[in-house]
Scaffold this motif. Sequence first.
Motif, PDB file in Angstrom:
ATOM      1  N   VAL A  57     -27.795 -26.530 -22.839  1.00  0.00           N
ATOM      2  CA  VAL A  57     -26.562 -25.947 -22.621  1.00  0.00           C
ATOM      3  C   VAL A  57     -26.307 -24.807 -23.829  1.00  0.00           C
ATOM      4  O   VAL A  57     -26.572 -23.569 -23.603  1.00  0.00           O
ATOM      5  CB  VAL A  57     -25.439 -26.441 -22.103  1.00  0.00           C
ATOM      6  CG1 VAL A  57     -24.143 -25.420 -21.987  1.00  0.00           C
ATOM      7  CG2 VAL A  57     -25.537 -27.080 -20.807  1.00  0.00           C
ATOM      8  N   GLY A  58     -26.235 -25.405 -25.067  1.00  0.00           N
ATOM      9  CA  GLY A  58     -26.084 -24.697 -26.201  1.00  0.00           C
ATOM     10  C   GLY A  58     -27.211 -23.712 -26.533  1.00  0.00           C
ATOM     11  O   GLY A  58     -26.982 -22.563 -26.897  1.00  0.00           O
ATOM     12  N   TYR A  59     -28.441 -24.155 -26.257  1.00  0.00           N
ATOM     13  CA  TYR A  59     -29.628 -23.219 -26.517  1.00  0.00           C
ATOM     14  C   TYR A  59     -29.489 -22.029 -25.536  1.00  0.00           C
ATOM     15  O   TYR A  59     -29.660 -20.748 -25.931  1.00  0.00           O
ATOM     16  CB  TYR A  59     -30.651 -23.940 -26.219  1.00  0.00           C
ATOM     17  CG  TYR A  59     -32.117 -22.798 -26.462  1.00  0.00           C
ATOM     18  CD1 TYR A  59     -32.667 -22.436 -27.632  1.00  0.00           C
ATOM     19  CD2 TYR A  59     -32.686 -22.868 -25.119  1.00  0.00           C
ATOM     20  CE1 TYR A  59     -33.789 -21.634 -27.595  1.00  0.00           C
ATOM     21  CE2 TYR A  59     -33.822 -21.770 -25.139  1.00  0.00           C
ATOM     22  CZ  TYR A  59     -34.248 -21.483 -26.706  1.00  0.00           C
ATOM     23  OH  TYR A  59     -35.393 -20.597 -26.481  1.00  0.00           O
ATOM     24  N   ALA A  94     -31.367 -18.631 -14.646  1.00  0.00           N
ATOM     25  CA  ALA A  94     -30.451 -19.138 -13.730  1.00  0.00           C
ATOM     26  C   ALA A  94     -29.435 -20.115 -14.306  1.00  0.00           C
ATOM     27  O   ALA A  94     -28.294 -19.981 -13.825  1.00  0.00           O
ATOM     28  CB  ALA A  94     -31.262 -20.031 -12.683  1.00  0.00           C
ATOM     29  N   ALA A  95     -29.879 -20.668 -15.069  1.00  0.00           N
ATOM     30  CA  ALA A  95     -28.692 -21.697 -15.967  1.00  0.00           C
ATOM     31  C   ALA A  95     -27.660 -20.856 -16.699  1.00  0.00           C
ATOM     32  O   ALA A  95     -26.361 -21.192 -16.605  1.00  0.00           O
ATOM     33  CB  ALA A  95     -29.547 -22.568 -16.912  1.00  0.00           C
ATOM     34  N   ASP A 102     -21.940 -16.891 -12.255  1.00  0.00           N
ATOM     35  CA  ASP A 102     -22.464 -16.093 -11.241  1.00  0.00           C
ATOM     36  C   ASP A 102     -23.611 -16.675 -10.327  1.00  0.00           C
ATOM     37  O   ASP A 102     -24.652 -16.519 -10.589  1.00  0.00           O
ATOM     38  CB  ASP A 102     -22.916 -14.738 -12.077  1.00  0.00           C
ATOM     39  CG  ASP A 102     -23.370 -13.631 -11.252  1.00  0.00           C
ATOM     40  OD1 ASP A 102     -23.183 -13.697  -9.987  1.00  0.00           O
ATOM     41  OD2 ASP A 102     -23.747 -12.574 -11.762  1.00  0.00           O
ATOM     42  N   ILE A 103     -23.183 -17.182  -9.193  1.00  0.00           N
ATOM     43  CA  ILE A 103     -23.861 -18.125  -8.392  1.00  0.00           C
ATOM     44  C   ILE A 103     -25.129 -17.185  -7.771  1.00  0.00           C
ATOM     45  O   ILE A 103     -26.058 -17.628  -7.659  1.00  0.00           O
ATOM     46  CB  ILE A 103     -23.300 -18.839  -7.534  1.00  0.00           C
ATOM     47  CG1 ILE A 103     -22.593 -19.738  -8.310  1.00  0.00           C
ATOM     48  CG2 ILE A 103     -24.266 -19.479  -6.727  1.00  0.00           C
ATOM     49  CD1 ILE A 103     -21.558 -20.770  -7.651  1.00  0.00           C
ATOM     50  N   PRO A 104     -24.747 -15.945  -7.330  1.00  0.00           N
ATOM     51  CA  PRO A 104     -25.755 -15.024  -6.515  1.00  0.00           C
ATOM     52  C   PRO A 104     -26.939 -14.687  -7.566  1.00  0.00           C
ATOM     53  O   PRO A 104     -28.182 -14.607  -7.104  1.00  0.00           O
ATOM     54  CB  PRO A 104     -25.064 -13.957  -6.176  1.00  0.00           C
ATOM     55  CG  PRO A 104     -23.567 -14.354  -5.913  1.00  0.00           C
ATOM     56  CD  PRO A 104     -23.291 -15.374  -7.014  1.00  0.00           C
ATOM     57  N   PHE A 113     -33.655 -24.181  -8.377  1.00  0.00           N
ATOM     58  CA  PHE A 113     -32.643 -24.639  -9.629  1.00  0.00           C
ATOM     59  C   PHE A 113     -31.193 -24.659  -9.365  1.00  0.00           C
ATOM     60  O   PHE A 113     -30.404 -25.718  -9.604  1.00  0.00           O
ATOM     61  CB  PHE A 113     -33.148 -23.974 -10.879  1.00  0.00           C
ATOM     62  CG  PHE A 113     -32.347 -24.431 -12.036  1.00  0.00           C
ATOM     63  CD1 PHE A 113     -32.457 -25.463 -12.918  1.00  0.00           C
ATOM     64  CD2 PHE A 113     -31.174 -23.594 -12.500  1.00  0.00           C
ATOM     65  CE1 PHE A 113     -31.966 -26.019 -13.759  1.00  0.00           C
ATOM     66  CE2 PHE A 113     -30.364 -23.920 -13.634  1.00  0.00           C
ATOM     67  CZ  PHE A 113     -30.539 -24.910 -14.371  1.00  0.00           C
ATOM     68  N   THR A 114     -31.120 -23.585  -8.686  1.00  0.00           N
ATOM     69  CA  THR A 114     -29.331 -23.518  -8.502  1.00  0.00           C
ATOM     70  C   THR A 114     -29.095 -24.388  -7.263  1.00  0.00           C
ATOM     71  O   THR A 114     -28.006 -24.982  -7.441  1.00  0.00           O
ATOM     72  CB  THR A 114     -29.250 -22.124  -7.963  1.00  0.00           C
ATOM     73  OG1 THR A 114     -29.570 -21.115  -8.953  1.00  0.00           O
ATOM     74  CG2 THR A 114     -27.641 -21.904  -7.688  1.00  0.00           C
TER      75      THR A 114
END
Length: 173
Positions: A57-59, A94-95, A102-104, A113-114
């Motif tokens: 997440v940090g990266y 996407a991550a 922003d899910i869309p 992945f989402t």
Amino acid sequence: MSVVEGPVGVVEGPALPPGWYPPPRPDPVTRFVQRVWTRSPIWAAPVALFACMGGAVGYTLAVNPTAAGAGDAPTCLLKYTTGFICPGCGGTRAAWYLLHGDIPAAARHHLIFTFAVPFLLYMYVAWAGKRLFNWKLPQLTVSPGVLIAFVAVWGVWSLLRNLPWAPFTAFYV
């Protein structure tokens, strides 16, 4: 000595009950992992996995993959060398979009992945909660059939997003 009829045929040797075989000896890597696992404190695996997820997440937040150019990091080696979109292409973007709510846009870059992220997060929380705090959250179990279906859908989707004509060009990221 006696002759025993087992699942693999007739076996000569000392008298053993039918169908009984000694368990195979694990390979050295498996023995090492099992030895480390049994000697580790109960909190080590959940904390290590949380640290790995935190690093990812940090990266992702530090790099901002949505503003990266074609050759900038992070680069998919398969896409960079062949031009084909790999099954994971768009996952980092996407991550990034998911982390910003922003899910869309996340689904546009990597739909599978989402879709999988909420399930993976729940599986981690249920596992770590049971292991660390003895929480009684229902465990999400994935049967082999569901796993095979998920991988099959991912494979078909990965092939379709590489086709160069409409409507499949909409999958290109």
